[in-house]
Scaffold this active site. Structure first.
Site, short mmCIF file in Angstrom:
data_model
loop_
_atom_site.label_atom_id
_atom_site.label_comp_id
_atom_site.label_asym_id
_atom_site.label_seq_id
_atom_site.Cartn_x
_atom_site.Cartn_y
_atom_site.Cartn_z
N SER A 95 7.75 10.61 -9.50
CA SER A 95 8.66 9.47 -9.57
C SER A 95 7.89 8.17 -9.75
CB SER A 95 9.53 9.40 -8.31
OG SER A 95 8.74 9.30 -7.14
N TYR A 96 6.73 8.06 -9.13
CA TYR A 96 5.88 6.87 -9.28
C TYR A 96 5.41 6.75 -10.73
CZ TYR A 96 1.69 3.95 -8.75
OH TYR A 96 0.73 2.99 -8.89
N ALA A 97 4.97 7.88 -11.31
CA ALA A 97 4.52 7.88 -12.70
C ALA A 97 5.66 7.52 -13.64
CB ALA A 97 3.94 9.25 -13.05
N LYS A 132 6.51 3.73 -13.33
CA LYS A 132 5.53 2.86 -13.97
C LYS A 132 5.52 3.04 -15.48
CE LYS A 132 3.67 0.75 -10.38
NZ LYS A 132 3.66 -0.72 -10.24
N SER A 150 2.71 11.84 -7.31
CA SER A 150 4.11 11.43 -7.29
C SER A 150 4.64 11.30 -8.71
CB SER A 150 4.26 10.10 -6.54
OG SER A 150 5.58 9.62 -6.68
#
Length: 261
Positions: A155-157, A160, A153
């Site tokens: 977008s997750y990276a 964060k 993902s």
């Protein structure tokens, strides 16, 4: 007990490291205030903590809504009278896709929960922490923000990664109140979510679970997929008084798989 008499809020308390942090914080003497979207799961963790002799409350919380962040803090104050620590662990996983066909318009929701949610919670605890002379905030991020995971993902990276930048910015602003802000970049976390993911992965690869786990562990200098309980202890250390002189730091917690320069 490194958290004796401290009141610690933990968001994102789910079946992975969130619940491990909650249970361990209580074992270390903290009074814990748990937030996540699923009240039924939270209630189960609270019941376990109380049965073991600890103190805990929980409130269903969506960190993308400021009023709910404020309500979680208020619940902690009502129950325990103070706030000493905050662990921002809430997240939304996002899509697993290559960039060329990724849904960029959907990234905003992931960033809103992981990065902006952490900012909302941090702002919500400032006044209570000032009132007791300081506190500690820990933002739980991911190794993936530095080490791209093909098919993972994005977008997750990105969310964060923004969280670690947020960490340093807040730390610089609130140090004058004796409030410390740090971040942990987690790698693989061996617990229920990863165990379930491994089962799905091997169903497609044809490997056995042992083969796949071995291939992951072989990339990690310590030779094991880091157990979520051990990683949770590292996060809790940053809330404790053992790290009073640490702020604005980003600590990699991944068994050495990724060593940031």
């Amino acid at each position: 007990m490194i958290l004796k008499d401290k009141v610690v809020i933990i968001t994102g308390v789910g079946p992975g490291m969130g619940q491990a942090m909650a249970r361990l914080a209580a074992q270390e003497g903290a009074k814990v205030v748990l937030g996540a979207r699923k009240q039924a799961f939270l209630d189960g963790v609270v019941a376990d903590i109380r049965a073991a002799g600890g103190e805990a409350i929980a409130k269903s919380t969506d960190v993308s809504i400021r009023a709910e962040c404020d309500a979680l803090v208020a619940a902690g104050l009502e129950a325990f009278g103070r706030i000493d620590g905050l662990i921002n662990s809430a997240y939304m996983g996002g899509e697993n896709a290559q960039f060329d066909d990724g849904d960029i318009e959907a990234w905003g929701q992931v960033i809103d929960v992981a990065a902006l949610g952490a900012a909302r919670m941090a702002q919500a605890v400032l006044e209570p922490m000032k009132a007791v002379g300081g506190g500690a905030i820990v933002n739980v991020a991911t190794m993936q923000s530095l080490k791209p995971l093909p098919g993972g993902s994005i977008s997750y990276a990105v969310a964060k990664g923004a969280m670690t930048t947020l960490t340093r910015q807040i730390a610089a602003d609130v140090g004058k109140y004796n409030i410390r802000v740090n971040s942990t970049r987690m790698g693989w976390l061996w617990g229920e979510p990863v165990q379930n993911a491994v089962k799905q992965i091997v169903s497609y690869t044809g490997q056995t679970e042992e083969e796949y786990i071995g291939s992951v562990a072989a990339r990690i200098p310590l030779g094991v997929i880091p157990p979520e309980e051990e990683c949770a202890r590292t996060v809790l250390m940053l809330v404790s008084d053992y790290t009073k002189m640490v702020t604005g730091a980003v600590l990699d917690v991944n068994g050495g798989e990724w060593m940031a320069p």
